[in-house]
Design an enzyme around this catalytic site. Structure first.
Site, PDB file in Angstrom:
ATOM      1  N   GLN A 119       0.847  -1.183   0.000  1.00 59.68           N
ATOM      2  CA  GLN A 119       0.000   0.000   0.000  1.00 59.68           C
ATOM      3  C   GLN A 119       0.889   1.241   0.000  1.00 59.68           C
ATOM      4  O   GLN A 119       1.826   1.336   0.783  1.00 59.68           O
ATOM      5  CB  GLN A 119      -0.892   0.022   1.249  1.00 59.68           C
ATOM      6  CG  GLN A 119      -1.743   1.268   1.402  1.00 59.68           C
ATOM      7  CD  GLN A 119      -2.992   1.233   0.552  1.00 59.68           C
ATOM      8  OE1 GLN A 119      -3.532   0.150   0.312  1.00 59.68           O
ATOM      9  NE2 GLN A 119      -3.451   2.375   0.103  1.00 59.68           N
TER      10      GLN A 119
ATOM     11  N   ASP B 266      12.454  10.757  -7.233  1.00 61.69           N
ATOM     12  CA  ASP B 266      12.184   9.941  -6.037  1.00 61.69           C
ATOM     13  C   ASP B 266      12.924   8.610  -6.129  1.00 61.69           C
ATOM     14  O   ASP B 266      12.363   7.557  -5.835  1.00 61.69           O
ATOM     15  CB  ASP B 266      10.677   9.712  -5.876  1.00 61.69           C
ATOM     16  CG  ASP B 266      10.331   9.246  -4.454  1.00 61.69           C
ATOM     17  OD1 ASP B 266      11.123   9.517  -3.533  1.00 61.69           O
ATOM     18  OD2 ASP B 266       9.284   8.612  -4.269  1.00 61.69           O
TER      19      ASP B 266
END
Length: 830
Positions: A519, A636
């Protein structure tokens, strides 16, 4: 008794006249040099005398470095005819001929082969390492009777001419030794070929192993790492009397030499006085694509591709079966053969090493347009290019046979124009009448049609939004949720498969928790299997995630058409109704952080695998920064965003925060800083300025984590409060970089220099100033070769003031406010 003493004194005096005293740099016709005696150049740099190598008893006459402790040999006279005892003598004849003879057998074993004669000759060892025979009053190099620089062995010294004297026919090339103890001529040679456009060929026996490519005004076409540097300058001379390459040292305090090694590699070494050893600074051959004709005729080699070989556009494999099995030697053939009829022209190919020029023709005066016209007139001319790429290009090269030994470079290749059949040419080669028709009739009609269709679709999309979008009420305020990513807009802009919702639901067992992999801020990720058996990873946008919608659109539009072995491949999307899902190839070995930060799992990653992962990530970033259709900054890059396939090959993932640059754009500013603490560069975190160097910083952090097995954020040490960057930099400064590597890696692996080099390169990447950080092309080069590395400066963010946040925290900072909006990433695998 007195008469005996007098006789001894007279003999000693005569001996001093006819032999060399230690410290002189010349030999005259009245002197000789015996085994055990030497002469030293005036500046003390080089020494000449007899020597043996290793455990061998053979004796050779040669020149070696004097000031350098290990006495590295740079030239050998009698390399193929050694003496087997210490009775060797070097003597200069009255006509200026040097010779080595055995005074025990009175036999000559070597002599200089000069055709010139000089009665007042002396032999002198110069401080350049050149042994010359000259007139005792003549110092001009052009008047030398003979010089050792004309007969190099395996070493090229500064000032030597490396090439052909077209007047005498002398070709000064390098030959390897047979072994470290045997300087006789080995199997490898590197010699200039003056045919066509001159270039150097490295051969093992008669087989070509490497080709330098032609000189393009800046460097040899096949040696992109030959660049201006602080150690030496170089030039290539090509005129009616001689063709040669030479180099000169910028500083007299630097010692550097070019050597043809035993295994056939042309390498430059520099002497490091601190370590008392030679450091490999440069290697002509960089990787497998430098092997001569690896991909055959019309094949092109790209080390960033897998497989590396491919066919030029407009060509197909000549033997598809062999090609698919990995045998590329047959190369490629044209899709449409040439017939030399009207309509043929040329297709531009950029960023390549020019093909073999042995059978080419060149003209230094032509411009590119004249070059094209002359090639077009000759049906045998298969391609043309500029001879010199400086100042916009000049000169002309024509090829007349199959084009062979082509490779592609990321940032230093050249342009070539290859002849193509009319059916392969672009619209630029249509007739002038056809062009006028297109401009005056077809283009206006098409433009009007596109405008009408666009208006229709805009109206259609607006209507669909009005009927499909529910209003979201927050108190008395009504907001319309942004929905500008529809089936229609998707099909207009992209070429990715659309998956139906039912197909994905079935593949993931109706999004079962058993299939859930993790998640993230984007939403849940599921493992699935399509009906054809293909395993997939499905990112399902959370309906309540405004951030996820932005990331979804950004990721699709950013990487839809990117294809690289070190990037996770996007297979398609599902955008039915309210659902937004991304479908990726499934990575069975989860993410990198699952292995390197887990004590048990890290055992599966030995040093070779870790180094392979570091290199793979570097090549993936290089593709994003320089070789993709847009310059892309990932923004990122971290361990959890590097996934591993079946073979533990790394693949960069999660492009939701990526940003594309166009044209010459290299830097941008943002009000919303996105990324992960511990990996973000200082200029990005503080000022919101991001660039390609932002990713370089993140790569450096990640490389240090891979080497050490420690996280940058949360790193603790008993003796200081530095984070991992500061700890690594401190150890490097103290010469203790090995302490950063785990004992298990040091025990199981033997490539300590490779480990230390990886740490060094990583520290260069995390330097505080982005201008100091290398580009990813330089990072790949530094990791894959042994070029000398500069010393890193202080890293950015090398202190850790607050250790309460996890390294997986992803931040979004508004520059206009002091509030940190924090989302937690728990995703560990796809």
């Amino acid at each position: 008794m007195d008469s005996i003493v007098m006789l001894v004194l007279v003999c000693s005096l005569l001996s001093s006249i006819f032999t060399i005293s230690k410290g002189l740099d010349t030999i005259s016709a009245t002197q000789s040099l015996k085994d055990g005696q030497t002469i030293v150049s005036a500046g003390g740099s080089f020494e000449l005398g007899f020597f043996s190598l290793g455990n061998s008893m053979n004796r050779y006459l040669g020149i070696w470095y004097k000031k350098i402790a290990d006495g590295t040999v740079v030239w050998v006279a009698n390399q193929d005819i050694p003496l087997n005892d210490t009775h060797g003598v070097l003597q200069l004849s009255g006509q200026g001929i040097l010779s080595i003879f055995n005074d025990a057998t009175n036999t000559t074993i070597w002599s200089s082969n000069s055709s010139k004669r000089e009665t007042k000759a002396v032999a002198q060892l110069l401080d350049s390492g050149n042994l010359v025979v000259r007139n005792q009053d003549g110092y001009e190099p052009e008047n030398y009777i003979w010089q050792s620089f004309d007969y190099p062995g395996n070493t090229l010294l500064p000032g030597m001419k490396y090439g052909v004297d077209l007047v005498t026919g002398l070709n000064r090339g390098l030959t390897s030794w047979k072994s470290d103890d045997d300087p006789s001529i080995g199997d490898n040679t590197n010699i200039l070929d003056p045919n066509g456009v001159p270039q150097f060929f490295l051969r093992k026996g008669s087989v070509i192993k490497f080709r330098s490519g032609p000189w393009n005004g800046l460097r040899f076409s096949g040696m992109p790492n030959l660049k201006p540097n602080p150690i030496y300058t170089y030039e290539f001379v090509c005129n009616e009397t001689e063709i040669y390459y030479t180099y000169k040292l910028i500083s007299s305090s630097v010692v550097s030499r070019l050597v043809l090694s035993l295994n056939g590699h042309l390498q430059r070494f520099t002497w490091i006085d601190r370590t008392k050893g030679w450091n490999l600074y440069l290697s002509a051959q960089m990787d497998d694509c430098d092997r001569y004709a690896t991909c055959g005729p019309y094949g092109t080699c790209n080390i960033n591709n897998s497989p590396a070989c491919g066919c030029l556009e407009g060509f197909v494999p000549k033997s598809p079966e062999d090609w698919d099995s990995g045998d590329w030697s047959h190369g490629c053939k044209r899709k449409n053969p040439l017939n030399c009829k009207y309509g043929e022209g040329f297709r531009l190919y950029s960023g390549i090493k020019l093909p073999d020029t042995s059978l080419s023709w060149y003209n230094v005066a032509m411009n590119l347009e004249e070059c094209e016209q002359e090639c077009l007139k000759n049906c045998s001319c298969t391609a043309y290019s500029n001879l010199d790429i400086r100042d916009g290009g000049s000169g002309c090269i024509h090829w007349f046979k199959e084009l062979i030994d082509i490779r592609q470079y990321a940032d230093s290749g050249q342009d070539i124009y290859i002849r193509m059949a009319a059916s392969e040419l672009a619209a630029a080669y249509r007739s002038s009448k056809g062009k006028r028709l297109i401009r005056t009739i077809i283009i206006p009609v098409v433009a009007l049609g596109v405008a009408l269709i666009s208006l229709y679709f805009l109206w259609h999309v607006w209507k669909k939004r009005q009927t499909r979008q529910p209003a979201i009420r927050e108190g008395n305020v009504v907001h319309n949720r942004e929905q500008d990513f529809t089936d229609e807009s998707y099909n207009e802009d992209l070429d990715l498969p659309l998956f139906g919702f039912d197909v994905i639901a079935e593949a993931t067992n109706n999004f079962s928790d058993d299939n859930k992999l993790g998640q993230g801020g984007f939403g849940p990720v599921y493992m699935g299997k399509l009906k054809d058996g293909q395993e997939i990873a499905v990112k399902r946008l959370s309906k309540n995630s405004r951030q996820g919608l932005d990331e979804f659109k950004n990721e699709v539009f950013c990487i839809a058409k990117l294809q690289h072995r070190n990037l996770v491949r996007l297979l398609g999307c599902s955008i039915e109704a309210e659902e937004r899902m991304l479908i990726y190839e499934y990575m069975p070995n989860k993410s990198l952080n699952f292995f390197i930060f887990d004590e048990k799992q890290s055992i599966l990653l030995d040093w070779p695998k870790r180094f392979q992962i570091i290199n793979g990530i570097a090549r993936g970033l290089l593709y994003l920064h320089e070789d993709s259709r847009l310059r892309i900054v990932h923004r990122d890059l971290k361990a959890s965003n590097v996934l591993l396939d079946h073979d533990m090959n790394p693949k960069i993932s999660d492009f939701g925060m990526a940003r594309g640059f166009g044209g010459d754009e290299t830097e941008a500013n943002t009000k919303r800083v996105v990324g992960t603490y511990g990996y973000m560069s200082p200029e990005y975190t503080i000022d919101g300025i991001f660039s390609l160097k932002s990713d370089v910083f993140s790569f450096g952090v990640l490389a240090l984590e891979i080497v050490s097995g420690k996280k940058n954020r949360g790193f603790r040490h008993a003796n200081h409060k530095l984070n991992l960057l500061g700890h690594a930099w401190m150890l490097h400064q103290e010469g203790k970089a090995l302490e950063l590597i785990s004992d298990r890696l040091l025990k199981d692996s033997y490539n300590i220099p490779q480990m230390l080099r990886s740490i060094h390169v990583a520290l260069l990447c995390v330097q505080s100033s982005p201008e100091d950080r290398p580009s990813m092309s330089n990072v790949v080069l530094m990791l894959s070769s042994d070029i000398a590395l500069p010393q890193p400066k202080e890293p950015g963010f090398f202190t850790e003031r607050n250790l309460i946040y996890s390294d997986t925290s992803t931040t979004k900072l508004e520059k206009s406010t002091t509030i940190n909006r924090l989302t937690i990433t728990m995703l560990e695998a796809r």
